[in-house]
Design a protein around this motif. Structure first.
Motif, PDB file in Angstrom:
ATOM      1  N   MET A 104      -4.315   0.930  -7.413  1.00  0.00           N
ATOM      2  CA  MET A 104      -4.360   2.532  -7.568  1.00  0.00           C
ATOM      3  C   MET A 104      -5.595   2.769  -8.441  1.00  0.00           C
ATOM      4  O   MET A 104      -6.173   3.806  -8.396  1.00  0.00           O
ATOM      5  CB  MET A 104      -3.021   2.953  -8.246  1.00  0.00           C
ATOM      6  N   TYR A 105      -6.071   1.930  -9.234  1.00  0.00           N
ATOM      7  CA  TYR A 105      -6.884   2.487 -10.460  1.00  0.00           C
ATOM      8  C   TYR A 105      -8.239   1.505 -10.204  1.00  0.00           C
ATOM      9  O   TYR A 105      -9.211   1.583 -11.286  1.00  0.00           O
ATOM     10  CB  TYR A 105      -6.485   2.396 -11.721  1.00  0.00           C
TER      11      TYR A 105
ATOM     12  N   VAL B  90       7.977  11.017  -4.764  1.00  0.00           N
ATOM     13  CA  VAL B  90       6.587  11.600  -4.372  1.00  0.00           C
ATOM     14  C   VAL B  90       5.509  10.533  -4.567  1.00  0.00           C
ATOM     15  O   VAL B  90       4.975  10.564  -3.735  1.00  0.00           O
ATOM     16  CB  VAL B  90       6.486  12.920  -5.165  1.00  0.00           C
ATOM     17  N   LEU B  91       5.478   9.973  -5.704  1.00  0.00           N
ATOM     18  CA  LEU B  91       4.566   8.975  -5.886  1.00  0.00           C
ATOM     19  C   LEU B  91       4.467   7.910  -4.857  1.00  0.00           C
ATOM     20  O   LEU B  91       3.498   7.290  -4.199  1.00  0.00           O
ATOM     21  CB  LEU B  91       4.690   8.412  -7.163  1.00  0.00           C
TER      22      LEU B  91
ATOM     23  N   LEU C 212       1.878   6.545  -2.115  1.00  0.00           N
ATOM     24  CA  LEU C 212       1.265   5.233  -1.838  1.00  0.00           C
ATOM     25  C   LEU C 212       1.507   4.691  -0.406  1.00  0.00           C
ATOM     26  O   LEU C 212       0.743   3.962   0.273  1.00  0.00           O
ATOM     27  CB  LEU C 212       2.070   4.335  -2.966  1.00  0.00           C
ATOM     28  N   TYR C 213       2.707   4.714   0.033  1.00  0.00           N
ATOM     29  CA  TYR C 213       2.957   4.506   1.280  1.00  0.00           C
ATOM     30  C   TYR C 213       2.214   5.008   2.399  1.00  0.00           C
ATOM     31  O   TYR C 213       1.624   4.253   3.362  1.00  0.00           O
ATOM     32  CB  TYR C 213       4.449   4.843   1.624  1.00  0.00           C
ATOM     33  N   ARG C 214       1.823   6.162   2.158  1.00  0.00           N
ATOM     34  CA  ARG C 214       0.985   6.662   3.393  1.00  0.00           C
ATOM     35  C   ARG C 214      -0.537   6.588   3.169  1.00  0.00           C
ATOM     36  O   ARG C 214      -1.257   6.585   4.224  1.00  0.00           O
ATOM     37  CB  ARG C 214       1.158   8.528   3.154  1.00  0.00           C
TER      38      ARG C 214
ATOM     39  N   LYS D  95      13.014  10.947 -11.028  1.00  0.00           N
ATOM     40  CA  LYS D  95      13.340  10.288  -9.595  1.00  0.00           C
ATOM     41  C   LYS D  95      12.680  11.260  -8.551  1.00  0.00           C
ATOM     42  O   LYS D  95      11.891  10.566  -7.743  1.00  0.00           O
ATOM     43  CB  LYS D  95      15.023  10.226  -9.414  1.00  0.00           C
ATOM     44  N   LEU D  96      12.494  12.445  -8.685  1.00  0.00           N
ATOM     45  CA  LEU D  96      11.741  13.164  -7.767  1.00  0.00           C
ATOM     46  C   LEU D  96      10.147  12.795  -7.845  1.00  0.00           C
ATOM     47  O   LEU D  96       9.801  12.681  -6.798  1.00  0.00           O
ATOM     48  CB  LEU D  96      11.989  14.719  -8.214  1.00  0.00           C
TER      49      LEU D  96
END
Length: 270
Positions: A211-212, A263-264, A268-270, A258-259
């Motif tokens: 990610m970074y 979303v995170l 990341l999956y996409r 949790k929401l």
């Protein structure tokens, strides 16, 4: 988890927590410290006796963890005598700050998992004001069981004030019953299918998400908080969604977390 003929009797959730603690020795990652502000004429001696009665009745409070051939095992001590401390901070110049400082320092202490997995004290703030401090290792508790412990202690305290304890009322659920239930579930088709699915997914070689753009050789557990304003409209919409039946969890904050985590992970999956 097995080794040299020794099979762990921890639940799968406990095994994950135990592993995380082994990867971070000496760090209180799994300390669940709570404070309860008590107002009124609380009988300290009765409260201390009620807490001992709670320990006697609750197998999770008497559970300790040891290793056999490198495998974690949990044992329920038949008896565990505990004298809850009374910390008097009523004469401090700033009582509220003194209480916060005491709790912060005390909550950082590491548990000796082979001896005791909880820590508790009463803090006197004034003539009719106490704080009950309770810290438990996550191996033996979660948010749901904490609520059970709170209600049970309140009941024990009231019954002791009324004249004594009797074997009435509904007993606390035994954690050993859940362990037996989980072991039984491991032989079901639903469990087997779930394990197969995740094993197949884990076997696929997927690119590692970075990610970074950095991968430090030494990782710590300290993090920074970054503020990202979403605006009033989106914030209200998220809170409304978090209150929806079927989505709402134990608290609004937990649901929002949790929401955002969902979303995170989807991003990341996409």
């Amino acid at each position: 988890l097995t080794s040299a003929g020794v099979q762990s009797n921890l639940s799968r959730s406990q095994l994950m927590i135990w592993t995380g603690q082994q990867l971070n020795p000496g760090v209180p990652l799994y300390n669940m410290a709570l404070r309860f502000d008590l107002q009124g004429d609380i009988e300290v001696e009765v409260f201390q006796s009620a807490f001992q009665a709670l320990i006697d009745r609750c197998d999770a409070m008497r559970t300790v963890f040891v290793e056999q051939a490198g495998v974690p095992m949990q044992h329920v001590q038949p008896r565990m005598n505990y004298r809850m401390e009374l910390i008097d901070l009523a004469d401090e110049p700033d009582v509220a700050a003194a209480v916060e400082k005491w709790i912060l320092q005390r909550s950082q202490l590491e548990f000796d998992l082979g001896a005791c997995c909880f820590d508790s004290a009463l803090i006197r703030k004034g003539p009719a004001s106490l704080v009950w401090y309770l810290n438990q290792h996550h191996l033996t508790t979660d948010a749901w069981s904490t609520s059970l412990i709170y209600r049970e202690l309140a009941s024990l305290y009231d019954r002791l004030l009324a004249g004594g304890l009797h074997e009435d009322g509904e007993p606390l659920p035994a954690y050993a019953d859940y362990l037996a239930y989980e072991r039984k579930q491991r032989g079901t088709p639903v469990y087997t299918n779930a394990v197969t699915y995740w094993d197949e997914l884990a076997a696929r070689q997927t690119p590692r998400v970075n990610m970074y753009g950095q991968n430090p050789a030494v990782r710590g557990n300290r993090t920074e908080r970054l503020v990202c304003p979403l605006g009033q409209d989106r914030s209200q919409a998220l809170r409304k969604l978090a209150e929806t039946p079927g989505i709402r969890m134990l608290s609004l904050d937990m649901t929002l977390f949790k929401l955002f985590a969902t979303v995170l992970f989807a991003y990341l999956y996409r």
